[in-house]
Design a protein around this motif. Structure first.
Motif, short mmCIF file in Angstrom:
data_model
loop_
_atom_site.label_atom_id
_atom_site.label_comp_id
_atom_site.label_asym_id
_atom_site.label_seq_id
_atom_site.Cartn_x
_atom_site.Cartn_y
_atom_site.Cartn_z
N ARG A 457 0.86 -1.30 -0.02
CA ARG A 457 -0.08 -0.15 0.28
C ARG A 457 0.86 1.27 -0.03
NH1 ARG A 457 -3.51 -3.32 3.64
NH2 ARG A 457 -5.32 -3.66 2.32
N ALA A 458 1.99 1.35 0.58
CA ALA A 458 2.92 2.31 0.75
C ALA A 458 3.34 2.69 -0.68
CB ALA A 458 4.16 1.94 1.88
N VAL A 459 3.72 1.59 -1.35
CA VAL A 459 4.05 1.88 -2.76
C VAL A 459 3.09 2.44 -3.56
CG1 VAL A 459 5.01 0.52 -5.01
CG2 VAL A 459 5.81 -0.04 -2.63
N LYS A 460 1.92 1.87 -3.64
CA LYS A 460 0.81 2.24 -4.35
C LYS A 460 0.35 3.69 -4.04
CE LYS A 460 -3.28 2.14 -6.71
NZ LYS A 460 -3.35 2.07 -8.29
N ASN A 461 0.24 4.22 -2.70
CA ASN A 461 0.09 5.50 -2.53
C ASN A 461 1.00 6.38 -2.91
OD1 ASN A 461 -2.22 4.61 -1.25
ND2 ASN A 461 -1.24 4.32 0.77
N ALA A 462 2.48 5.89 -2.91
CA ALA A 462 3.44 6.97 -3.25
C ALA A 462 3.34 7.12 -4.77
CB ALA A 462 4.69 6.25 -2.82
N LEU A 463 2.98 6.29 -5.42
CA LEU A 463 3.05 6.47 -7.01
C LEU A 463 1.80 6.86 -7.29
CD1 LEU A 463 5.29 3.33 -7.96
CD2 LEU A 463 6.04 5.62 -7.59
N ASP A 464 0.51 6.40 -6.87
CA ASP A 464 -0.61 6.70 -7.38
C ASP A 464 -1.57 7.20 -6.25
OD1 ASP A 464 -3.00 6.87 -9.19
OD2 ASP A 464 -3.40 4.71 -8.66
N GLY A 467 -5.42 7.03 -6.65
CA GLY A 467 -5.80 5.57 -6.86
C GLY A 467 -6.39 5.61 -8.21
N LEU A 468 -5.94 6.26 -9.22
CA LEU A 468 -6.51 6.31 -10.71
C LEU A 468 -6.15 5.43 -11.70
CD1 LEU A 468 -7.02 10.46 -10.97
CD2 LEU A 468 -8.55 8.79 -10.44
N MET A 469 -5.21 4.56 -10.96
CA MET A 469 -4.51 3.34 -12.18
C MET A 469 -5.24 2.07 -11.66
SD MET A 469 -2.16 4.65 -14.15
CE MET A 469 -3.40 6.19 -14.49
#
Length: 476
Positions: A457-464, A467-469
Motif C-alpha cells: 500500500r505504501a508503494v501504491k500510495n506513493a506512486l498513485d 488511486g486512478l490506476m
C-alpha cells in the motif's frame, strides 16, 4: 472527477488528443472491451480510449488526472482474473493499447527486441524467428495476448523452467506514470546497479502503478533441434523423481516439463477425438517434456534416448513415446494446450492457478485431492501444469451428470477455501501466473502478512496517491 467536470468534458478533451474515431462511447463499440475473456466480469465505462503512441497515452493520463477519471489498461483482454475489466460505475475509462503495435528495434548482437505494449506475443515470436532468434515466452493465448499484458501480469507459460517468466525476459521498460510523465527505461542492459529496480516494480503490477507502453525483451539463440516426448507415470511423486533425473541428465537443455493427469487427457479425447489418448493403456499421470539443443538433432536425440532408458531402467516410467517428427511433436503439445478448451466444453468448473515448492507438489496433490473428495463426493480433478516450476492449474470439475451451475453455486467458496488453505500450509501462492486482478484480490489479502500488505500500500500510495490506476485490482 472534479465537481465541475463531467464525463462529456473528459471525452471531449480526449477527442482533441486521439480523434473522435478512437474514443469509443457507443454501447455496441465498447461492449468487447467491457467483459473479460472468461465472461466472469462485465463492467461499464464512460469511454474506451485507443491511443497510438506513448505521447498520446501520457496526454490521456493527464486529462484523466485533471478530471479524476480512473483508467483501466487493457491489452488483448485475455486475462483470467478480471484485471483488465472496469467496474460497474461507468466512471472509469478503458485504455486499450492495441494501437501501440510497433516493433521499434531488433538488435541481433545484443539479443534484444524492443516492442510496444500492444504487439501480440506471436508477432514477437515470429519477428525473433525471422532473425534466427528465439523469444521463448509461450502461452495458449499467444495469438491474441500482448506484451504489455504479459508484463503487467508477469506471465509464465511453458518455457519458464529454462527461460524464466516475463520478468526474467525483460531488460527495460517505458512507462507512463499516474501523473502523465514518461519514464524511459528502455535500456538493453544485463547489468545496471544504479539504484532501485523500477522495472521489476511495474512488472506484475497489473497497471496499478503506471502504464507499460514499451519494453526491451531478451532473445535467445534459435535451437538447432528440439526433441519432445510423452512419459507415463504412476503418480505425481514419480513425476518429481523423473524431473530430478531429467535435470541431472539434460541440465539447461530441458525446456519443458508439463504434468497432465489421466482425466485431463480423457477430457481432450472426449471433446476433440482427433487428439487421441497417446498410450494403449491408461496411466495416472503423463509428463510432456522437451529438450532444446544448440548442437544438432542427433546430439539431442542421443541424449534424450539415454535419459529415457535410464528412467525406464530405474522404474520411474511405465511407458514412453518420443516424437519422430515435427508434426508428432506438435500433436503432443496440442494435447496439453487443448486441456483448458476440453474443460470448458465439459462445463463450468472451479479454476485455481497455484504454485507450491516443487518438492511439495506430490504431497499437495494427495492431501488436497482427499480433502476435496471428502467435501464434494464425485468431484473430478483436472490437474495439469508446469511441474518444472511448481505451477499447477488445479481445477475442479462438477461430478459427472451433475448440474454444473448448482455445483458452482453450492461449492465454489468451500472449494476455494480448501485449496487455498492447503496452498498456504505448503508455503505456496494462490496466483502463480494469472495475476490477482479482481478475482483474487481479497483472497490475497487473507494470506499476506500485515507487513507485506502495508509495504504494498505504501508503494501504491506513493506512486498513485489518487488511486486512478486500475483501481480495485491487486489491492483494495
Amino acid at each position: 472527477m472534479t465537481d465541475s467536470a463531467t464525463p462529456s468534458d473528459f471525452i471531449a478533451a480526449c477527442h482533441t488528443v486521439i480523434g473522435a474515431a478512437h474514443v469509443l462511447t457507443d454501447a455496441h463499440d465498447t461492449a468487447p472491451y467491457l467483459t473479460d475473456w472468461r465472461h466472469r466480469y462485465t463492467g461499464a465505462a464512460c469511454a474506451v480510449l485507443k491511443p497510438a503512441t506513448t505521447d498520446e497515452v501520457a496526454q490521456l493520463v493527464r486529462i484523466a488526472l485533471a478530471h479524476r477519471i480512473a483508467l483501466v489498461p487493457q491489452g488483448g483482454n485475455t486475462g483470467l482474473a478480471g484485471g483488465a475489466t472496469p467496474d460497474a460505475t461507468g466512471r472509469q475509462a478503458v485504455l486499450s493499447l492495441g494501437r501501440l503495435n510497433r516493433v521499434r528495434a531488433l538488435d541481433i548482437h545484443n539479443n534484444t527486441i524492443t516492442v510496444e505494449a500492444g504487439v501480440v506475443l506471436a508477432e514477437v515470436q515470429a519477428r525473433a524467428r525471422d532473425a534466427d532468434r528465439l523469444f521463448p515466452l509461450s502461452l495458449a493465448a499467444e495469438g491474441s495476448c500482448t506484451i504489455g499484458g504479459n508484463l503487467a501480469t508477469n506471465a509464465g507459460g511453458t518455457g519458464v523452467l529454462r527461460y524464466g517468466n516475463a520478468r526474467e525476459l525483460c531488460l527495460g521498460l517505458e512507462v507512463v506514470t499516474p501523473q502523465g510523465e514518461i519514464w524511459d527505461g528502455l535500456r538493453g542492459l544485463r547489468k545496471d546497479n544504479t539504484g532501485y529496480d523500477l522495472r521489476d516494480l511495474y512488472i506484475g503490477a497489473e497497471g496499478t502503478l503506471g502504464i507499460i507502453t514499451a519494453a526491451v525483451m531478451k532473445l535467445h539463440p534459435l535451437p538447432a533441434a528440439r526433441v519432445t516426448a510423452l512419459a507415463a507415470l504412476a503418480s505425481p511423486h514419480a513425476a518429481l523423481d523423473f524431473l530430478a533425473l531429467a535435470q541431472r541428465c539434460a541440465g539447461s537443455l530441458l525446456t519443458g516439463f508439463e504434468l497432465m493427469s489421466d482425466f485431463c487427457l480423457q477430457l481432450v479425447s472426449n471433446h476433440f477425438p482427433q487428439l487421441r489418448y497417446p498410450f494403449d493403456e491408461r496411466h495416472a499421470q503423463i509428463v510432456l517434456l522437451e529438450l532444446s539443443d544448440a548442437e544438432s538433432d542427433e546430439h539431442a536425440r542421443a541424449l534424450f534416448e539415454r535419459m529415457m532408458e535410464t528412467a525406464l531402467d530405474e522404474g520411474l516410467l511405465e511407458d514412453a513415446v518420443v516424437a519422430e517428427s515435427l508434426a508428432q511433436s506438435r500433436a503432443f503439445w496440442d494435447l496439453r494446450e487443448h486441456i483448458p478448451l476440453a474443460q470448458a466444453e465439459e462445463g463450468l468448473n472451479v479454476k485455481h492457478d497455484i504454485a507450491v515448492p516443487i518438492s511439495r507438489i506430490g504431497t499437495f496433490i494427495d492431501e488436497t485431492d482427499a480433502a476435496i473428495a471428502a467435501a464434494v463426493p464425485g468431484a473430478r480433478m483436472v490437474t495439469f501444469g508446469h511441474l518444472g516450476d511448481g505451477n499447477l492449474h488445479y481445477n475442479v470439475q462438477a461430478p459427472d451428470d451433475g448440474d454444473a451451475k448448482a455445483f458452482l453455486a453450492q461449492y465454489q467458496t468451500a472449494l476455494n477455501r480448501i485449496v487455498y488453505e492447503s496452498v498456504h500450509r505448503h508455503h505456496g501462492t494462490i496466483s502463480a501466473e494469472h495475476g490477482l486482478g479482481q478475482l483474487k484480490v481479497d483472497e490475497a489479502a487473507r494470506y499476506k502478512s500485515p507487513t507485506e500488505l502495508a509495504l504494498m500500500r505504501a508503494v501504491k500510495n506513493a506512486l498513485d496517491p489518487l488511486g486512478l490506476m486500475n483501481p480495485g485490482k491487486v489491492l483494495r
